[in-house]
Design a protein around this motif. Structure first.
Motif, PDB file in Angstrom:
ATOM      1  N   GLU A  13       0.827  -1.203   0.000  1.00 55.79           N
ATOM      2  CA  GLU A  13       0.000   0.000   0.000  1.00 55.79           C
ATOM      3  C   GLU A  13       0.868   1.263   0.000  1.00 55.79           C
ATOM      4  O   GLU A  13       0.582   2.228  -0.718  1.00 55.79           O
ATOM      5  N   ALA A  14       1.934   1.255   0.777  1.00 58.26           N
ATOM      6  CA  ALA A  14       2.843   2.405   0.826  1.00 58.26           C
ATOM      7  C   ALA A  14       3.493   2.629  -0.532  1.00 58.26           C
ATOM      8  O   ALA A  14       3.609   3.772  -1.001  1.00 58.26           O
ATOM      9  N   GLU A  16       2.275   1.742  -3.442  1.00 59.24           N
ATOM     10  CA  GLU A  16       1.229   2.236  -4.344  1.00 59.24           C
ATOM     11  C   GLU A  16       0.884   3.695  -4.066  1.00 59.24           C
ATOM     12  O   GLU A  16       0.595   4.457  -4.996  1.00 59.24           O
ATOM     13  N   ARG A  17       0.920   4.101  -2.793  1.00 61.84           N
ATOM     14  CA  ARG A  17       0.670   5.509  -2.449  1.00 61.84           C
ATOM     15  C   ARG A  17       1.745   6.412  -3.055  1.00 61.84           C
ATOM     16  O   ARG A  17       1.455   7.501  -3.539  1.00 61.84           O
ATOM     17  N   ARG A  18       2.997   5.948  -2.990  1.00 60.00           N
ATOM     18  CA  ARG A  18       4.067   6.740  -3.578  1.00 60.00           C
ATOM     19  C   ARG A  18       3.833   6.901  -5.075  1.00 60.00           C
ATOM     20  O   ARG A  18       4.003   7.995  -5.631  1.00 60.00           O
ATOM     21  N   LYS A  20       1.006   6.825  -6.668  1.00 63.74           N
ATOM     22  CA  LYS A  20      -0.135   7.722  -6.878  1.00 63.74           C
ATOM     23  C   LYS A  20       0.268   9.185  -6.675  1.00 63.74           C
ATOM     24  O   LYS A  20      -0.128  10.061  -7.451  1.00 63.74           O
ATOM     25  N   ARG A  21       1.055   9.447  -5.616  1.00 60.57           N
ATOM     26  CA  ARG A  21       1.498  10.827  -5.367  1.00 60.57           C
ATOM     27  C   ARG A  21       2.353  11.367  -6.498  1.00 60.57           C
ATOM     28  O   ARG A  21       2.260  12.535  -6.860  1.00 60.57           O
ATOM     29  N   CYS A  64       9.043   5.387   0.616  1.00 61.66           N
ATOM     30  CA  CYS A  64       7.627   5.461   0.224  1.00 61.66           C
ATOM     31  C   CYS A  64       6.913   6.678   0.805  1.00 61.66           C
ATOM     32  O   CYS A  64       5.758   6.942   0.473  1.00 61.66           O
ATOM     33  N   VAL A  66       6.109   7.258   4.064  1.00 64.65           N
ATOM     34  CA  VAL A  66       5.188   6.917   5.144  1.00 64.65           C
ATOM     35  C   VAL A  66       5.981   6.746   6.433  1.00 64.65           C
ATOM     36  O   VAL A  66       7.200   6.769   6.426  1.00 64.65           O
TER      37      VAL A  66
END
Length: 102
Positions: A13-14, A16-18, A20-21, A64, A66
């Motif tokens: 998830e981390a 994937e968040r990176r 997306k950002r 990432c 987070v």
């Protein structure tokens, strides 16, 4: 502390968040390169096959964007606390004898 499986999902998830950002893909291979590991290592980690060492966990969190708390579900102050948790050394709470018979 999350199980290795849950930790692996949080790392994914981390990552994937990176992505997306930044608006660009951030693959397991890219994460592996950034933290000095192999893509197979990252793949195994995301599958929940093991807990990483503290240094690797810090690098993953930093790379990432987070926190360690996001990845683990706990606010570890240092490597020793983390090592105790992954060895099963932390006790959530103890049960009184009286509670056993309620």
């Amino acid at each position: 502390m999350y199980s290795p499986k849950k930790l692996g999902l949080k790392i994914k998830e981390a990552r994937e968040r990176r992505a997306k950002r930044s608006g660009r893909p951030f693959s397991q291979k890219m994460l592996a390169f950034k933290i000095g590991e192999t893509s197979k290592w990252v793949q195994s980690l995301e599958k929940g096959q093991f807990y990483p060492e503290w240094d690797a966990l810090e690098l993953i969190a930093d790379t990432c964007g987070v926190t360690i708390e996001f990845l683990t579900g706990e606010d570890f102050k240092n490597e020793l606390e983390y090592e105790e948790a992954i060895k099963g050394g932390q006790v959530a709470r103890t049960i009184d004898q009286e509670e056993l018979y309620l």
